[in-house]
Enzyme design. Structure first.
Site, PDB file in Angstrom:
ATOM      1  N   HIS A   1       6.490  -3.884 -12.845  1.00 17.17           N
ATOM      2  CA  HIS A   1       7.818  -4.049 -12.274  1.00 17.17           C
ATOM      3  C   HIS A   1       8.792  -4.631 -13.297  1.00 17.17           C
ATOM      4  CE1 HIS A   1      10.380  -4.248  -8.710  1.00 17.17           C
ATOM      5  NE2 HIS A   1      10.838  -5.385  -9.177  1.00 17.17           N
TER       6      HIS A   1
ATOM      7  N   HIS B   1      13.326  -1.441  -3.164  1.00 16.63           N
ATOM      8  CA  HIS B   1      12.620  -2.565  -2.549  1.00 16.63           C
ATOM      9  C   HIS B   1      11.590  -1.987  -1.594  1.00 16.63           C
ATOM     10  CE1 HIS B   1      13.241  -7.122  -1.971  1.00 16.63           C
ATOM     11  NE2 HIS B   1      12.848  -6.853  -3.190  1.00 16.63           N
TER      12      HIS B   1
END
Lengths: 717, 224
Positions: free
Chosen positions: A42, A88
């Site tokens: 990430h 998200h």
């Protein structure tokens, strides 16, 4: 700390050895926690960075490119528009309301971190089929979360898209895009500078929420124990964000800051170390100065907490009091937590005790990058969709398509969002193919977000090209010329060769399409490991695009506007049924490949449509997408409240329901269409008239069309 | 100047932490008169002739919509200003604040469907004789956006003469009593409505029907 503890935090054994190698000893708990996040997929993009470097990032209107919190393009007279899309996904799959809400919060902070006032949010959502109870739950709560956060902060939500497909059943996608407005000279960067300058943390206090969000949640596949991961999802407070936004912009207005950065994934660790890396300096941070929600938090927890609504700034020592005064005025907590050093090391203190000491470079820049090992799959990756449509008569097929969850009106979603706050919204959702916002210099911008994952699943290269063309087509229909794009690459596990192949091909398609349109990629986000127990999601590159139009009075409209106007299909439209929405409803397997697109011809058609819209010569313009030509005509009927008399051979299913880039349904007096035909192919197919859509072998009233198109309302009862 | 505005009249637009539509209200007021933002922590109304309590989520609307803002320093001055006959307009959250402050009758409850709804609605002018609607015609329809989650007006003992605006048939999505969209106080100097007239003051963004509310106030401000 040991290798096994490193593996539990998401690192590989090899990566752990690399860390030991770089710092010359075993890392302690604080250091390992920091590395495990900064070296996560990430944060480090370790499986995608090499690919991303192939994307074009230069353009004449580019102001800020990839690497800053958000990209920006010049819109004239000293104004710039900042924008970025971010995912998200995993938080939303685990806790949809807070996951989606904090997704909006995060992207807003990215935009005001560069000094821009957020003026618009768009969202891109993917769920499993709405026949599934879980999908309806995720949809309902994600939409409510987006609305709750964006509405409360007072940023207009002006557009978005949603698709429902079985491969998203376990792993939904929630991507949010924010657009901001800033005077060019007010842009601020995130590089820390000035040895001795102070580091001020402001906003919410720090708690135990979101610990490990970037690593164990965002950088791994979803599985059965996901309910246990709910504590890794952050909780949002939009009121705190609203104050933080106004406070940050006032700090910048007063010229008090050297640098500004938001706290997102990996919290204080990533924000501070990235500021240090960009500024080529070191930082000394005392975690004991950080205001906490729980008194007994460990130093490592403070360093990695993903508590929301926090920002970090650098200011000169003499300005600390002024900075804290502005914070107090907005009732935002502000605390000096450290200072800039010349060591190029991250030195973490707990009071007087040094609890971490890492070279900035090792933490931020030295994460190993992996080469993908792409291999095209030998067998189809995805099951054929379930067959849900038996009809063959054109009227029934049309009604079936309009009621399909991927085509039906998005009104039940977008009515939950404030689309008008800010007094800039010239075109709201469903009024035009792109949102249009007025700019302070008298011009306007068009904004669109799109990405049909099923098309990319059929053909990762051409599907990605189509996603870029689709956004540009939406802008053209509004009269806007693209200036730049942002993308969010949502894919499965890149360590698997077929996923690596999807990713590689899609990025190649994005790059080629951008080059063909002379568009820079201003930034974006990558979300990998989007897989549940039943396999990967459709490969889903979501494209967000911003364009400009000189005069908002001439912004285009989707809906037919005038009885008697001729209706035409314009552009190099070569529709095909395989991979279309109709093929999906009929349960046909995904084709292995999509037809090749003449990108130059599509670009020329977009330019011709754009010019005609800007010149006020077209009453309406709408690009042909899911559901094909007849669906597009019906959408223009519904948006304008006017019927259509068509001269079309509706038995030719490929022509009326097939899909492909390059087609536009336009309406105008015939003379204007003849003028358009001098530049691009134009075929007149009917006349705007009456209160139904009718033609040989076809009749459906506007009320029938509207009822079918309203199918999604039932999901929110 | 449109709608007979007057620069000798000055609007003050309140700004709370969590206000969202205060700049929009400022722009709308500035189309018909002078206008200035007033900070929630200051008691000084800076000589304003008319006050707008704007939309948004003051103090996050925690506890209950408008319940905290009502106790802010600036509201102490606004309450006094209203008791002295000054013109006060509450829009959306501002309406909620004025109800909480006791300046307007009734209360705003969660919408019947318990969702936030943003929709262009038509409002019927029930009373065109007020300081807020003197530039409207009786029965005129105003197209104005409404956007809220807590806008169901409830006032069981309401004097029907206080109703200024009603949602047109089919336009009341929140379940308000008698489809009431806007009410005034008995003295006629305080008015609140859930829809947002400040978002209907420019043809570019969809409608100019909201402007008559502000020009009515400017007109009344001159008359006072």
């Amino acid at each position: 700390m040991s290798r096994s503890e490193a593996v539990a935090l998401g690192l590989t054994e090899g990566e752990y050895d690399g860390i030991v190698d770089r710092i010359g000893r075993e890392p302690n708990q604080v250091e390992l926690a920091m590395f495990s996040l900064m070296w996560s997929e990430h944060c480090a993009y370790k499986h995608s960075k090499k690919l991303l470097r192939t994307l074009p990032v230069e353009g004449p209107r580019l102001v800020l490119g990839p690497g800053e919190n958000a990209g920006a393009v010049d819109v004239g007279d000293g104004w710039a528009v900042a924008f970025k899309v971010e995912s998200h996904n995993h938080p939303s799959a685990v806790e949809p309301f807070q996951g989606a809400a904090t997704g909006v919060g995060g992207i807003l902070r990215d935009v005001f971190a560069i000094g821009a006032r957020p003026i618009a949010v768009l969202d891109s959502l993917r769920f499993g089929e709405p026949t599934s109870e879980r999908s309806r739950y995720l949809l309902d709560h994600a939409v409510a979360g987006i609305g709750h956060y964006g509405n409360s902060v007072g940023v207009a939500n002006v557009g978005g898209e949603v698709y429902f497909e079985a491969p998203y059943e376990q792993n939904c996608l929630v991507n949010a895009m924010c657009v901001g407005l800033v005077e060019r000279e007010r842009l601020i960067r995130s590089a820390a500078a000035g040895v001795g300058n102070k580091l001020v943390l402001f906003g919410a206090s720090t708690g135990r929420d979101g610990i490990g969000g970037a690593s164990v949640l965002a950088s791994a596949e979803l599985g059965d124990a996901d309910a246990d991961k709910r504590p890794t999802v952050q909780i949002g407070d939009p009121f705190e964000e609203k104050k933080l936004l106004e406070c940050s912009l006032e700090l910048l207005d007063r010229g008090l800051l050297v640098a500004l950065q938001d706290l997102g994934a990996a919290g204080l660790t990533s924000s501070s170390s990235e500021m240090a890396s960009k500024g080529e300096v070191g930082l000394r941070i005392d975690v004991r100065q950080v205001p906490l929600r729980e008194a007994d938090m460990e130093p490592f927890e403070i360093m990695v907490s993903e508590s929301q609504e926090r920002m970090l700034c650098v200011c000169e020592p003499g300005r600390v009091d002024a900075v804290l005064e502005v914070c107090a005025r907005w009732e935002v907590g502000g605390t000096v937590i450290g200072e800039i050093t010349d060591t190029r090391r991250m030195e973490i203190f707990d009071g007087d005790e040094r609890v971490g000491d890492i070279p900035v470079e090792a933490l931020v820049d030295d994460c190993p990058l992996y080469d993908l090992e792409p291999a095209a799959p030998a067998a189809p990756l995805y099951d054929a969709p379930a067959r849900t449509l038996e009809a063959t008569a054109a009227r029934d097929v049309l009604l079936g398509l309009l009621a399909s969850p991927n085509v039906a009106s998005r009104r039940p979603l977008f009515e939950q969002y404030d689309s008008v706050v800010g007094s800039r919204t010239v075109r709201r959702p469903e009024q035009a193919d792109a949102a249009v916002l007025a700019m302070p210099n008298g011009g306007a911008i068009g904004i669109s977000i799109d990405g049909n994952g099923r098309r990319v699943a059929c053909d990762p290269y051409r599907g990605a090209v189509e996603a870029v063309l689709e956004c540009a087509a939406n802008l053209a229909c509004a009269g806007a010329e693209p200036l730049g794009l942002t993308n969010c690459l949502n894919f499965g596990n890149p360590e698997k060769p077929h996923i690596a192949w999807q990713l590689t091909e899609a990025v190649r398609g994005l790059g080629d399409a951008c080059r063909a349109l002379d568009l820079p990629v201003v930034g974006g986000n990558v979300s990998l490991y989007n897989e549940g127990g039943e396999g990967p999601i459709y490969p889903t590159p979501v494209v967000g695009m911003v364009g400009e139009l000189p005069d908002p009075l001439h912004a285009g409209r989707t809906g037919f506007a005038r009885e008697g106007d001729a209706i035409a299909i314009a552009g190099p439209f070569a529709p095909a049924l395989p991979g279309s929405e109709l093929a999906k409803l009929r349960g046909e397997p995904l084709p292995d490949g999509l037809p090749e697109t003449d990108v130059a011809a599509v670009r020329a058609a977009q330019a011709a449509i754009r010019d005609a819209v800007r010149g006020g010569r077209l009453s309406s313009a709408h690009d042909v997408a899911e559901g094909g030509l007849l669906t597009a005509v019906a959408e223009s009927c519904l948006a304008g409240g006017l019927g259509a008399e068509l001269e079309l051979d509706v038995a030719d299913e490929e022509r009326v329901f097939g899909e492909g880039p390059g087609g536009f349904v336009v309406s105008a007096p015939e003379a204007a269409l003849r003028e358009l035909a001098e530049r691009i192919p134009v075929t007149i197919i009917g006349t705007v008239r009456g209160e139904s859509i009718r033609g040989p072998g076809l009749h459906a009233s506007l009320d029938e069309l509207r009822a079918a198109h309203g199918a999604l309302a039932a999901l929110f009862d | 100047m449109p709608h007979g505005g007057d620069r000798s009249v000055k609007f003050g637009v309140l700004q709370f932490p969590g206000s969202c539509d205060e700049r929009d209200a400022l722009l709308a007021c500035a189309k018909v008169a002078d206008a200035e933002l007033l900070w929630h922590g200051d008691r000084d109304l800076k000589g304003a002739d008319a006050i707008v309590v704007p939309g948004g989520f003051s103090y996050g609307d925690y506890l209950r919509a408008g319940a905290i803002a009502r106790f802010s320093p600036v509201m102490e001055s606004v309450i006094e200003f209203a008791h002295d006959g000054g013109l006060v307009l509450g829009i959306c959250n501002g309406f909620q604040v004025l109800c909480e402050a006791g300046l307007l009758p009734g209360a705003l409850l969660p919408n019947v469907e318990r969702r936030f709804v943003c929709r262009q609605v038509d409002l019927e002018v029930v009373d065109a004789e007020t300081a807020f609607t003197n530039r409207c015609a009786p029965g005129e329809l105003l197209s104005i956006p409404a956007k809220h989650q807590t806008g169901r007006f409830y006032a069981p003992d309401l004097d029907p003469d206080l109703v200024v605006l009603r949602y047109a048939t089919g336009h009341c999505f929140n379940g308000s009593q008698d489809e009431i969209a806007g009410v005034r106080n008995a003295a006629g100097n305080v008015f609140g409505l859930m829809p947002h007239p400040e978002h209907a003051v420019d043809p570019l963004t969809g409608s100019v029907d909201g402007l008559s509310i502000f020009s009515s106030m400017a007109h009344a401000g001159v008359a006072v």
